[in-house]
Scaffold this motif. Structure first.
Motif, short mmCIF file in Angstrom:
data_model
loop_
_atom_site.label_atom_id
_atom_site.label_comp_id
_atom_site.label_asym_id
_atom_site.label_seq_id
_atom_site.Cartn_x
_atom_site.Cartn_y
_atom_site.Cartn_z
N VAL A 1 0.84 -1.19 0.00
CA VAL A 1 0.00 0.00 0.00
C VAL A 1 0.88 1.25 0.00
O VAL A 1 0.60 2.24 -0.67
CB VAL A 1 -0.92 0.00 1.23
N SER B 1 -5.73 5.18 -0.02
CA SER B 1 -4.64 4.25 0.30
C SER B 1 -3.99 4.58 1.64
O SER B 1 -3.50 3.69 2.32
CB SER B 1 -3.59 4.27 -0.80
N SER C 1 -5.73 2.55 3.83
CA SER C 1 -5.39 1.12 3.72
C SER C 1 -4.09 0.79 4.41
O SER C 1 -3.81 -0.38 4.66
CB SER C 1 -5.28 0.71 2.25
N LEU C 2 -3.27 1.81 4.71
CA LEU C 2 -1.94 1.53 5.28
C LEU C 2 -2.01 0.65 6.52
O LEU C 2 -1.17 -0.22 6.70
CB LEU C 2 -1.24 2.85 5.64
N MET C 3 -3.02 0.88 7.36
CA MET C 3 -3.05 0.13 8.61
C MET C 3 -3.77 -1.21 8.49
O MET C 3 -3.82 -1.97 9.45
CB MET C 3 -3.71 0.97 9.72
N LEU C 4 -4.33 -1.51 7.33
CA LEU C 4 -5.04 -2.78 7.18
C LEU C 4 -4.10 -3.97 7.35
O LEU C 4 -4.54 -5.08 7.66
CB LEU C 4 -5.73 -2.86 5.81
N ILE C 5 -2.80 -3.74 7.17
CA ILE C 5 -1.83 -4.83 7.28
C ILE C 5 -1.63 -5.22 8.74
O ILE C 5 -1.07 -6.27 9.03
CB ILE C 5 -0.49 -4.41 6.63
N ALA C 6 -2.10 -4.40 9.68
CA ALA C 6 -1.82 -4.65 11.10
C ALA C 6 -3.09 -4.81 11.93
O ALA C 6 -3.35 -4.02 12.84
CB ALA C 6 -0.95 -3.53 11.67
N PRO C 7 -3.89 -5.85 11.64
CA PRO C 7 -5.17 -5.99 12.36
C PRO C 7 -5.00 -6.23 13.85
O PRO C 7 -5.88 -5.88 14.63
CB PRO C 7 -5.81 -7.22 11.69
N LYS D 1 -2.82 -4.85 15.76
CA LYS D 1 -2.17 -3.72 16.45
C LYS D 1 -3.05 -2.49 16.56
O LYS D 1 -2.87 -1.69 17.46
CB LYS D 1 -0.87 -3.35 15.73
N TYR E 1 -9.91 -0.03 13.38
CA TYR E 1 -9.58 -1.03 12.38
C TYR E 1 -10.84 -1.58 11.72
O TYR E 1 -11.61 -2.32 12.33
CB TYR E 1 -8.78 -2.21 12.96
N PRO F 1 -10.12 2.65 4.10
CA PRO F 1 -9.84 3.47 2.92
C PRO F 1 -10.99 4.39 2.55
O PRO F 1 -10.77 5.56 2.21
CB PRO F 1 -9.57 2.43 1.82
N TYR G 1 -2.73 2.84 17.68
CA TYR G 1 -1.74 1.84 17.31
C TYR G 1 -1.06 1.31 18.56
O TYR G 1 -0.26 1.99 19.17
CB TYR G 1 -0.72 2.47 16.35
#
Lengths: 315, 307
Positions: A42, A118, A121-127, A129, A135, A140, A266
């Motif tokens: 992303v 986007s 979307s950056l934080m979607l990789i860290a569900p 956290k 979350y 997006p 976070y």
């Protein structure tokens, strides 16, 4: 109204890139995403969008520079030999740009839509956290709608500051109609935000009293609901002071949202270390913003950006 | 120009929601995990906390000397995390269980990169500096890295560390699964080679899984029935079996969904072949073209003309 907004965007994005340059550890390698593509990232997409968008903004701003300096290029000292070539370039830009500007205007909108969403979307990789209040797969869309909603309030904010500071007309006759659209745009964002909370059932956290939850309440209540209700009133929309306050709340609400998503919400479960920016980080950020404001003020005095100032007429 | 811009923003929400909601069915997400990776099985019931693995790791990876010698077991008195100077660390946990001499029974937990089958770090990395190799290692290529540290945000095990002290060429530091030793020299990873009690078993991931379940089934009193890393985040190359529940040993409870799945699904369904930007560009172009006739374009390029 367009030119100050354009100047704000151009300077804002320029300073985002300067800030990122400081932020990444290997600043000299900032060009590498152009060579090494990772389409699953992303962040890669955000980087590409910011890169293209910054150039689009420069191109959109160029006509203002052309209007001021075409036929009037007078570089100091030995640089004077470049007067003719620079003037030639300005004339070329003046001839070509109006014909193709529509491409960049649309590209600007497309690129900002892409990268605002986007950023969400950056934080979607860290569900595991990011706090569940933020979350959501809708991140997006929430980022996109809030970015759109903050557009006009930002124009009001910036126009009010600039016209007050430079002693110009307040432009309320332009600003008031703009904020009627904001009622709809901000309402859309609010509906999505509340709807998402209800559907995912995350309202169960609302009263647990943690810093995250309180930050969420402040964000939504003070940053979205209160200013939205304020804008519903025609009295507020026509009062320069009240409108400015409402718009400050909206801008602040989106700012707090971004801080909440990336800092407050976070919380990595293992390394509980609570991040708080170091003094150096805060100073660099404040310094960048101060420099931005200084350059803004400088440019509006040199270039035809704001209303023709009255002083200039009398001078 | 101003006129058009304003029109656009009126349409923006419409266009934006059309794009976001246009429900073009996403391609089913595909795992890019290697089919037959290597792995390592850690049997926590065997580990004696001797820290030989830490020492071997330090040696084979040419890491800086530690503050306290590796023989110094008082280091175990506090919990540590792998950092930019140590790819692996051992921590001591006590569950409250005591032995016949009233001594607390310790469980030692070795930590390092788990080498996920679908690594979040590799999905997130802006330049692809992190990648999952065929042999199972999650490999870091410093020559691509720009130091953005998004891998550290992405990693669910919070493993990648960073050389914050280096202002010019900081690196992301994490266990390499001894990629060069394993791939080029045919050796075992430093830690697995040195372990004196066979707490670390190196081999094909599939074989290790069978071995893990064989040990659990063969001695159900000694083990809890859970292979950590078999299913967590879609599977990892490093896996653990234990006699104490994992949540009491500092392991975080993780979903079985690979971490990159949601982000990649959204990203790909929106941007494959750049279809949505192209559609949006076309729509906005249409709006602009339609509004061109009714609006005047005389203001273009003239100072103050668009107001």
């Amino acid at each position: 109204m367009v030119r100050p907004a354009l100047l704000t965007a151009m300077l804002g994005y320029t300073f985002v890139v300067l800030g990122l340059l400081v932020d990444i550890g290997r600043s000299w390698a900032i060009w590498k995403p152009m060579l090494y593509w990772n389409p699953t990232s992303v962040l890669f997409e955000v980087a590409m969008c910011v890169m293209f968008y910054l150039n689009v903004l420069y191109l959109e701003f160029l006509p203002i520079v052309v209007a001021r300096f075409k036929g009037r290029v007078a570089l100091p000292g030995p640089l004077a030999v470049l007067n003719a070539p620079v003037d030639g370039l300005l004339r070329l830009a003046d001839a070509v740009l109006p014909k193709i500007m529509w491409i960049f205007i649309i590209a600007g909108v497309v690129l900002s839509c892409m990268h605002q969403s986007s950023l969400g979307s950056l934080m979607l990789i860290a569900p595991t956290k990011l706090h569940p209040l933020w979350y959501t797969p809708l991140l997006p869309l929430l980022f996109l709608t809030s970015a759109i909603a903050v557009g006009y309030p930002m124009v009001v904010f910036e126009a009010t500051l600039a016209t007050t500071s430079l002693g110009l007309d307040s432009e309320m006759e332009v600003l008031t109609p703009l904020t009627r659209i904001t009622i709809f745009l901000l309402g859309t964002y609010l509906a999505l935000k509340i709807g998402d909370m209800v559907v995912r059932g995350t309202y169960v956290y609302l009263l647990d009293g943690t810093a995250q939850t309180n930050a969420f309440i402040v964000e939504v209540l003070l940053g979205v609901i209160v200013p939205w209700l304020m804008l519903l009133s025609p009295t507020v929309r026509q009062s320069r002071r009240a409108l400015f306050i409402a718009c400050c709340l909206i801008v602040g609400g989106v700012l707090v949202n971004r801080i909440n998503v990336f800092v407050v919400g976070y919380r990595p479960p293992i390394s509980e270390a609570n991040y708080f920016p170091a003094i150096g980080e805060i100073l660099v950020t404040v310094g960048l913003i101060a420099t931005l404001m200084f350059i803004y003020r400088f440019l509006v005095t040199v270039l035809p950006v704001l209303n023709q100032p009255k002083q200039e007429v009398s001078a | 120009m101003g006129l058009n811009r304003r029109d656009f923003f009126k349409w923006l929400t419409v266009a934006g929601s059309a794009v976001a909601g246009s429900g073009r069915s996403a391609h089913a997400w595909q795992s890019r995990a290697p089919a037959d990776p290597l792995g390592c099985l850690v049997d926590l019931t065997r580990c004696i906390g001797c820290r030989k693995c830490e020492e071997a790791c330090n040696r084979v990876n040419h890491l800086p000397a530690p503050d306290q010698r590796f023989e110094d077991l008082t280091v175990l008195d506090r919990k540590r995390r792998p950092d930019e100077r140590a790819y692996t660390v051992v921590n001591r946990y006590t569950s409250g269980l005591i032995d016949e001499r009233d001594q607390l029974v310790p469980t030692f937990v070795k930590l390092q990169c788990m080498h996920c089958q679908d690594p979040a770090c590799a999905s997130a990395c802006i330049v692809g500096a992190l990648s999952k190799k065929e042999n199972g290692a999650v490999f870091y290529d410093v020559s691509k890295c720009i130091g953005c540290r998004y891998c550290m945000v992405a990693c669910p095990f919070e493993i990648p560390a960073y050389e914050y002290h280096d202002p010019i060429t900081p690196r992301v530091m994490k266990c390499t699964f001894c990629y060069e030793r394993v791939q080029s020299e045919g050796k075992l990873p430093g830690c697995a080679e040195i372990c004196p009690v066979e707490a670390l078993t190196f081999g094909r991931r599939d074989d290790l899984l069978k071995e893990a379940h064989r040990r659990i089934q063969g001695n159900p009193g000694r083990y809890i029935d859970h292979v950590y890393g078999e299913k967590e985040v879609g599977g990892t190359s490093w896996m653990y079996i234990s006699g104490v529940p994992f949540e009491k040993l500092g392991f975080n409870t993780l979903p079985e969904t690979p971490m990159p799945r949601l982000a990649e699904t959204i990203q790909h369904s929106l941007f494959s072949y750049l279809w949505s930007p192209i559609v949006l560009f076309g729509m906005l172009g249409g709006v602009m073209w339609a509004s061109k006739d009714k609006g005047d374009r005389g203001g273009n390029g003239k100072p103050g003309g668009e107001r």
